[in-house]
Design an enzyme around this catalytic site. Structure first.
Site, PDB file in Angstrom:
ATOM      1  N   CYS A   1      -7.102  22.716  -8.867  1.00 40.48           N
ATOM      2  CA  CYS A   1      -8.025  21.668  -8.436  1.00 40.48           C
ATOM      3  C   CYS A   1      -8.939  21.326  -9.605  1.00 40.48           C
ATOM      4  O   CYS A   1      -9.194  22.166 -10.475  1.00 40.48           O
ATOM      5  CB  CYS A   1      -8.856  22.138  -7.235  1.00 40.48           C
ATOM      6  SG  CYS A   1      -9.955  20.871  -6.560  1.00 40.48           S
TER       7      CYS A   1
ATOM      8  N   PHE B   1       4.096  20.998   4.767  1.00 40.74           N
ATOM      9  CA  PHE B   1       2.962  20.980   3.854  1.00 40.74           C
ATOM     10  C   PHE B   1       3.410  21.539   2.505  1.00 40.74           C
ATOM     11  O   PHE B   1       3.979  22.632   2.442  1.00 40.74           O
ATOM     12  CB  PHE B   1       1.802  21.806   4.408  1.00 40.74           C
ATOM     13  CG  PHE B   1       0.842  20.997   5.248  1.00 40.74           C
ATOM     14  CD1 PHE B   1      -0.463  20.787   4.838  1.00 40.74           C
ATOM     15  CD2 PHE B   1       1.270  20.424   6.432  1.00 40.74           C
ATOM     16  CE1 PHE B   1      -1.336  20.034   5.602  1.00 40.74           C
ATOM     17  CE2 PHE B   1       0.414  19.671   7.205  1.00 40.74           C
ATOM     18  CZ  PHE B   1      -0.897  19.466   6.784  1.00 40.74           C
TER      19      PHE B   1
ATOM     20  N   GLU C   1      -3.256  14.275   0.692  1.00 38.40           N
ATOM     21  CA  GLU C   1      -4.646  14.568   1.011  1.00 38.40           C
ATOM     22  C   GLU C   1      -5.340  14.895  -0.304  1.00 38.40           C
ATOM     23  O   GLU C   1      -5.029  15.907  -0.939  1.00 38.40           O
ATOM     24  CB  GLU C   1      -4.751  15.736   1.990  1.00 38.40           C
ATOM     25  CG  GLU C   1      -4.126  15.442   3.345  1.00 38.40           C
ATOM     26  CD  GLU C   1      -4.290  16.580   4.338  1.00 38.40           C
ATOM     27  OE1 GLU C   1      -4.725  17.677   3.928  1.00 38.40           O
ATOM     28  OE2 GLU C   1      -3.982  16.371   5.518  1.00 38.40           O
TER      29      GLU C   1
ATOM     30  N   CYS D   1     -17.310  21.249  -5.698  1.00 38.01           N
ATOM     31  CA  CYS D   1     -17.154  21.425  -4.248  1.00 38.01           C
ATOM     32  C   CYS D   1     -17.287  22.914  -3.942  1.00 38.01           C
ATOM     33  O   CYS D   1     -16.403  23.702  -4.285  1.00 38.01           O
ATOM     34  CB  CYS D   1     -15.806  20.893  -3.778  1.00 38.01           C
ATOM     35  SG  CYS D   1     -15.493  21.177  -2.018  1.00 38.01           S
TER      36      CYS D   1
ATOM     37  N   HIS E   1      -5.699  23.026  13.871  1.00 42.62           N
ATOM     38  CA  HIS E   1      -4.849  24.155  13.472  1.00 42.62           C
ATOM     39  C   HIS E   1      -5.632  25.477  13.516  1.00 42.62           C
ATOM     40  O   HIS E   1      -5.056  26.537  13.768  1.00 42.62           O
ATOM     41  CB  HIS E   1      -4.251  23.929  12.085  1.00 42.62           C
ATOM     42  CG  HIS E   1      -5.256  23.633  11.015  1.00 42.62           C
ATOM     43  ND1 HIS E   1      -5.975  22.444  10.976  1.00 42.62           N
ATOM     44  CD2 HIS E   1      -5.660  24.348   9.939  1.00 42.62           C
ATOM     45  CE1 HIS E   1      -6.770  22.464   9.915  1.00 42.62           C
ATOM     46  NE2 HIS E   1      -6.600  23.598   9.288  1.00 42.62           N
TER      47      HIS E   1
ATOM     48  N   CYS F   1     -15.200  24.625  -0.109  1.00 42.25           N
ATOM     49  CA  CYS F   1     -13.756  24.684   0.104  1.00 42.25           C
ATOM     50  C   CYS F   1     -13.358  26.043   0.677  1.00 42.25           C
ATOM     51  O   CYS F   1     -13.801  27.093   0.208  1.00 42.25           O
ATOM     52  CB  CYS F   1     -13.028  24.442  -1.218  1.00 42.25           C
ATOM     53  SG  CYS F   1     -11.225  24.499  -1.070  1.00 42.25           S
ATOM     54  N   ASP F   2     -12.497  26.028   1.717  1.00 45.47           N
ATOM     55  CA  ASP F   2     -12.036  27.267   2.344  1.00 45.47           C
ATOM     56  C   ASP F   2     -10.532  27.460   2.205  1.00 45.47           C
ATOM     57  O   ASP F   2      -9.919  28.208   2.971  1.00 45.47           O
ATOM     58  CB  ASP F   2     -12.442  27.304   3.814  1.00 45.47           C
ATOM     59  CG  ASP F   2     -11.857  26.156   4.629  1.00 45.47           C
ATOM     60  OD1 ASP F   2     -11.133  25.325   4.054  1.00 45.47           O
ATOM     61  OD2 ASP F   2     -12.129  26.095   5.843  1.00 45.47           O
ATOM     62  N   THR F   3      -9.917  26.783   1.228  1.00 39.38           N
ATOM     63  CA  THR F   3      -8.464  26.825   1.048  1.00 39.38           C
ATOM     64  C   THR F   3      -8.097  27.656  -0.171  1.00 39.38           C
ATOM     65  O   THR F   3      -8.701  27.517  -1.235  1.00 39.38           O
ATOM     66  CB  THR F   3      -7.912  25.401   0.878  1.00 39.38           C
ATOM     67  OG1 THR F   3      -8.252  24.628   2.026  1.00 39.38           O
ATOM     68  CG2 THR F   3      -6.405  25.426   0.712  1.00 39.38           C
TER      69      THR F   3
END
Length: 215
Positions: A31, A25, A121, A46, A209, A49-51
């Protein structure tokens, strides 16, 4: 072009059609739908988002050219004793944040030269460079969709203003519904299961994951 990368790591793809497949990855920083700062979440396009894609992490970096970044990606893949990639053609998943803010044709070419199959992605709001091997688009409500074709469309569900039926006429051979995580994750999962059963053109995608406790 200097590439800013939050993190590069070797893991199993956790969601979507390729779930379970080993991959490197490459998470790009930045973003176009949210700054990544919690104080800005309330005005983000958005908001779920949890990233963490903010800045450069200890296993990421700033890379001055495509060669440097491709070499860093290749270094994460298991190598044979002769220095070649182990296990056939390796996979790199370019993600973010929004990877298409930075992923460009020279980097695509260099990753291919290094032997990688390249997946992306993306939120689908930006055009993609030529030559990508796998395009996963994850639409967000209130964000204009530019990429209307690819290999899979993975919709986080439910999203008010981004109902599944809006995307069924687009050019994606695989339609995936992924329950939104968070406090309502169990209820969202039940709703997604019910929707897929009632609309069998959709498949259920789970974030394996997270169940496994891996990155």
């Amino acid at each position: 072009m200097t590439y800013q990368v939050k993190e590069i790591f070797y893991t199993l793809q956790g969601e979507g059609t390729n779930a379970g497949r080993p991959a490197v990855f490459c998470r790009f920083a930045g973003c176009n739908l949210w700054t990544g700062r919690e104080q800005d979440r309330h005005r983000a396009v958005c908001q779920f988002c949890d990233t963490d894609f903010l800045g450069v992490g200890p296993d990421g970096g700033r890379f001055a050219d495509p060669d440097a970044l491709a070499d860093a990606v290749l270094a994460r893949w298991p190598q044979r004793s002769d220095g070649r990639a182990l296990g056939g053609r390796p996979l790199v998943v370019c993600t973010g944040g929004e990877p298409l803010l930075q992923l460009d044709a020279p980097l695509v070419d260099r990753l291919h030269d290094a032997g990688f199959e390249i997946a992306v992605e993306t939120n689908g709001t930006l055009p993609a460079p030529q030559g990508l091997d796998w395009i996963c688009v994850s639409p967000k409500a209130a964000a204009d969709l530019v990429l209307t074709s690819g290999d899979e469309l993975k919709l986080v569900f439910p999203q008010a203003g981004a109902e599944p039926e809006q995307f069924e006429g687009l050019d994606f051979p695989r339609l995936l519904l992924q329950p939104m995580d968070g406090l309502d994750a169990a209820a969202n999962t039940s709703r997604a299961v019910e929707y897929c059963l009632a609309h069998p053109q959709w498949r259920l995608s789970l974030q394996t994951h997270k169940f496994l406790g891996i990155r």
